[in-house]
Enzyme design. Structure first.
Site, mmCIF file in Angstrom:
data_model
loop_
_atom_site.group_PDB
_atom_site.id
_atom_site.type_symbol
_atom_site.label_atom_id
_atom_site.label_comp_id
_atom_site.label_asym_id
_atom_site.label_seq_id
_atom_site.Cartn_x
_atom_site.Cartn_y
_atom_site.Cartn_z
ATOM 1 C CB CYS A 281 -0.922 -0.016 1.215
ATOM 2 S SG CYS A 281 -1.937 1.461 1.377
ATOM 3 C CB CYS B 32 -0.302 1.648 5.609
ATOM 4 S SG CYS B 32 -1.359 0.456 4.767
ATOM 5 C CB CYS C 86 -4.572 -1.547 2.150
ATOM 6 S SG CYS C 86 -4.796 -0.128 3.238
ATOM 7 C CG HIS D 161 -4.762 3.768 3.347
ATOM 8 N ND1 HIS D 161 -3.757 3.022 3.915
ATOM 9 C CD2 HIS D 161 -5.069 4.734 4.246
ATOM 10 C CE1 HIS D 161 -3.452 3.522 5.104
ATOM 11 N NE2 HIS D 161 -4.241 4.561 5.318
ATOM 12 C CG HIS E 113 -3.449 -32.890 -15.502
ATOM 13 N ND1 HIS E 113 -4.479 -32.937 -14.586
ATOM 14 C CD2 HIS E 113 -3.082 -34.187 -15.721
ATOM 15 C CE1 HIS E 113 -4.721 -34.203 -14.273
ATOM 16 N NE2 HIS E 113 -3.889 -34.980 -14.944
#
Length: 839
Positions: free
Chosen positions: A192, A195, A212, A225, A798
């Site tokens: 973020c 932060c 975030c 945020h 697979h």
């Protein structure tokens, strides 16, 4: 007759329930086995609890609970009549499919037909009442039976419906304005911008901001945020970063306040350097392949041993697992784990895979019938059906955004996820994942002072790099690359691809090479410096897991798989990589931690006020909005050190029953005004001293014992977040238990010992018996299993596994289990070794 049935059911009427909204009806699989309506004995559904039971378990349920009324469900599968008698299975008068169950994909719909049968069974006399029987049954019983028959399978109900049918296209999608600000989003390393959050991150599709989201009960954390940014800018659309795949992504409209569809998502993401245009397509067998399939054709054929006459095997330990749509990553991991004795105690799955009950060879009469029909498909036509891992997958993937989906996933990540679940749920009992656990000794050296520090960490797998520069066919690779570029420039077809062949010894050498430590802080210099780290084994596990790092991300965000072949050995000796501890002539770095750097405003606030703690009011309000008392929310945020609403929520759940739960926050005595803070209090702190009392108080306030909290903090250099994880993965045990575990290890190899003079260095940092349990022993191993991946990335393709049993290699490909003719050991992804005895 109606009166007779009514009188017969009268004593049991109070135990018969009608399924209500929210009730789950388990009518596709037994709770204790893998019996289903297609099994020989069918399935019995309790008309009170709606749990399903196979024929072997329904009697036990009746004796234990006294519940007498069950609905018996049976699905008959038979070949369509071809002029002769259709076989011994009797026809129902109104033969049809009415059970809400998946059709068995192993039986071609053109050649087989299904008939479902239902009846009520009353225990203990096994009195049977065919259904439907509306005229003769009491109204309540009729309604209950109808509700059970029409209820969706419990597992279908759990699976989310297709969002495309419900989510609407955003009105901003077509006209979205994107700023030409040069922002390019890397394929990893996001956080973020406001932060330090590294999860639940959202990319704003207008300006490329990464912020975030809000914290939710599902564990996705955030401080809101992204929403704040919308309120400031009115940029409406954002996409969740960890949901971007070639098939789409999760998009949210802040203005419309709901999840939305963006038909132009590929174009909008490409504006920020994220390429979604390389889409995978689905092959006929349900697996994903690549648009440019030529490089993968050989891989698919070699790994699955296509074209070879593989002999099917049956019996105990040779039971296949059905593919639930892109679930091969689950089945391969389970097949390997359940070939290890320590994991075979998991009751239902262990019985299903090891009993042989669901892996029976065809009857002699069936083989003769096939030969008479000249259908040269004896091997394929008589493959076992295998067991369905639906209940197991539902349990272990609950709450996980990736494993709970129907998308293909990374088998290595799923293996670690399983080990983590086993760790967390084995407190006070035997832990099968002990066989994988080992200690790694990390030696960090300050390049300037030459001083060293030795630390240890727990691990369960070694990841080997794949140095392309060490390829034995390097010249051939260079020539291919030149031809590929030339073909690309001239818009011609690409040349036949060349697979890099890398010696296993080169991979192991790259693993042991010293690596630079980013942002290394030297406690000797009290400053950042250059540092290098080397890793060695402080203990060797009973089973060694080796992952080959074949996958990487391109700068265009497309996950790519390196086309490699590695000569993985059958026998592996890692003894020379045993850790040595502090050597003669080496000097240790001082036991000091880096200084705590606080912003000026935060430092000033902390210096000027000792009577009111700092509390994240935003987190408090988030919790209060959930209905918790305001004072309790303040205490929760305070006692978890402002680490976010998720941590505070856990504190609330743990302390809700306390009498002073909603009382105002009273500061503990440790917060009384003390000596004024100085530079030394914010500087380096001795590691050898007891952890900060504030950190201990936070952990003990969450319900953890003080001694265990101290051990956790010491083991993680006083990092609260890591300490919490340490506590969950190292449950507190009695000393006697730890001593008994030591006694179970091999002779001459103490559970926490080392082979050098510093044998106690492999103890956890607190040097007591609450450290991680390891089963140390010799570092010599033999290969017994490997998992291989086919496809371009872990998001598609697979998985198949090969396991060595009774001296022969066996291939497990979903429900098909056969003797292997040419196990492709050089194309594996995850390898499993078992330790050789010291004799």
């Amino acid at each position: 007759m109606a009166a007779d049935l009514g009188e017969l059911l009268v004593p049991y009427m109070p135990t018969v329930r009608v399924p209500k909204t929210g009730d789950r009806v388990f009518k596709s699989e037994c709770a204790f086995s893998f019996d289903s309506p297609e099994s020989e004995g069918g399935l019995y559904v309790c008309m009170n609890t709606f749990l399903g039971f196979g024929r072997e378990h329904v009697e036990r349920h009746y004796r234990k609970t006294g519940q007498s009324v069950y609905m018996h469900l049976k699905r008959h599968v038979k070949e369509k009549a071809t002029g002769a008698a259709g076989g011994a299975i009797p026809r129902r008068r109104n033969g049809k499919v009415f059970l809400d169950l998946e059709l068995n994909r192993d039986f071609n719909g053109e050649d087989y037909e299904y008939e479902d049968e239902a009846k009520l069974v009353i225990f203990p006399d096994h009195f049977e009442i065919p259904l439907p029987n509306i005229e003769e049954l009491p109204a309540l019983v009729t309604i209950a039976c109808d509700a059970v028959l029409n209820a969706p399978s419990a597992y279908k109900k759990q699976e989310p419906e297709s969002w495309e049918e419900e989510i609407q296209v955003s009105r901003h999608a077509r006209s979205l304005r994107q700023l030409d600000n040069g922002v390019r989003i890397p394929p990893s390393g996001w956080k973020c911008q406001k932060c330090e959050m590294r999860e639940n991150l959202w990319l704003n599709l207008t300006d490329g901001s990464v912020l975030c989201g809000k914290w939710f009960f599902d564990g996705s954390g955030g401080n809101g945020h992204a929403l704040e940014h919308y309120r400031e800018t009115n940029y409406p659309l954002a996409v969740k970063l960890d949901t971007i795949t070639p098939d789409g992504a999760d998009v949210y409209s802040f203005e419309e306040e709901e999840a939305v569809l963006d038909p132009h998502i590929s174009e909008h993401l490409s504006h920020f350097g994220i390429d979604m245009l390389q889409m995978q397509k689905r092959t006929e067998n349900g697996h994903h392949t690549d648009n440019n399939s030529r490089p993968r054709v050989s891989e698919w054929e070699v790994i699955q041993e296509s074209g070879m006459k593989l002999k099917a095997v049956f019996g105990s330990g040779y039971t296949g697992i059905k593919n639930l749509v892109n679930s091969s990553y689950v089945s391969t991991v389970l097949q390997v784990l359940f070939s290890i004795p320590d994991f075979q105690r998991m009751a239902k799955l262990g019985h299903g895979l090891l009993s042989g009950q669901y892996s029976k060879p065809p009857m002699k009469s069936e083989l003769i019938e096939q030969v008479m029909k000249e259908e040269h498909k004896v091997l394929n036509g008589h493959q076992q059906r295998g067991i369905s891992p639906r209940m197991f997958k539902s349990l272990v993937s609950r709450g996980h955004p990736e494993f709970s989906s129907n998308r293909q996933q990374d088998a290595h990540e799923f293996l670690l996820h399983l080990i983590n679940l086993v760790e967390r749920n084995s407190a006070g009992s035997e832990n099968p994942s002990d066989v994988f656990r080992f200690l790694v000794e990390e030696r960090v050296q300050c390049c300037q002072t030459r001083l060293v520090r030795y630390t240890q960490r727990v691990d369960y797998c070694i990841q080997l790099p794949t140095p392309i520069e060490a390829a034995t066919n390097r010249e051939e690779l260079l020539a291919y690359e030149a031809k590929r570029k030339e073909a690309e420039e001239n818009m011609q077809a690409p040349p036949e691809p060349v697979r890099a062949r890398i010696p296993f010894t080169a991979c192991l050498q790259a693993f042991t090479e010293p690596e630079n430590v980013p942002d290394f802080w030297s406690s000797a210099l009290q400053a950042k410096s250059a540092g290098v780290k080397t890793s060695r084994f402080a203990s060797f596990p009973e089973y060694m897991v080796v992952q080959i790092k074949k996958f990487t991300f391109g700068v265009d965000w497309v996950p790519k798989k390196l086309d490699l072949a590695i000569d993985v050995p059958d026998f592996l000796d890692l003894s020379r990589l045993r850790a040595t501890g502090l050597q003669a002539g080496e000097e240790e770095l001082p036991d000091l931690m880096p200084p705590i750097v606080l912003p000026e405003d935060t430092r000033d606030n902390s210096m000027s006020s000792t009577d009111s703690p700092e509390i994240d009011e935003a987190a408090v309000m988030q919790l209060a909005e959930m209905g918790f008392p305001l004072e309790a929310c303040r205490k929760a945020v305070y006692y978890t050190g402002n680490m976010g609403p998720e941590m505070a929520f856990n504190w609330i759940i743990a302390h809700m029953e306390e009498p002073d739960f909603a009382e105002p926050l009273n500061l503990p005595s440790m917060m009384d005004p003390g000596p004024p803070a100085s530079d030394s209090t914010l500087g380096a702190t001795p590691l050898g001293n007891s952890p900060p009392e504030e950190s201990i108080a936070i952990l003990t306030s969450m319900g953890f014992p003080r001694s265990h909290s101290i051990n956790a903090l010491k083991a993680t250099n006083n990092n609260l977040e890591r300490a919490l994880d340490w506590i969950f993965t190292h449950p507190e045990e009695e000393e006697s238990d730890a001593l008994s575990d030591m006694a179970d290890t091999e002779p001459n190899y103490n559970a926490f010992s080392n082979t050098n003079s510093h044998s106690d260095s492999t103890l956890s940092p607190d040097r007591d018996m609450s450290g991680p349990r390891v089963k140390d022993g010799p570092g010599r191993y033999e290969l017994f299993a490997f998992i291989s991946h086919m496809g371009a990335s872990t998001m598609s393709g697979h998985y198949v596994c090969h396991i060595k049993k009774e001296g022969r290699w066996v291939i497990y490909n979903d429900h098909k289990v056969c003797l292997s003719e040419r196990p492709p050991k050089d194309l594996g992804y995850i390898y499993f070794y078992h330790r050789l005895s010291s004799s």
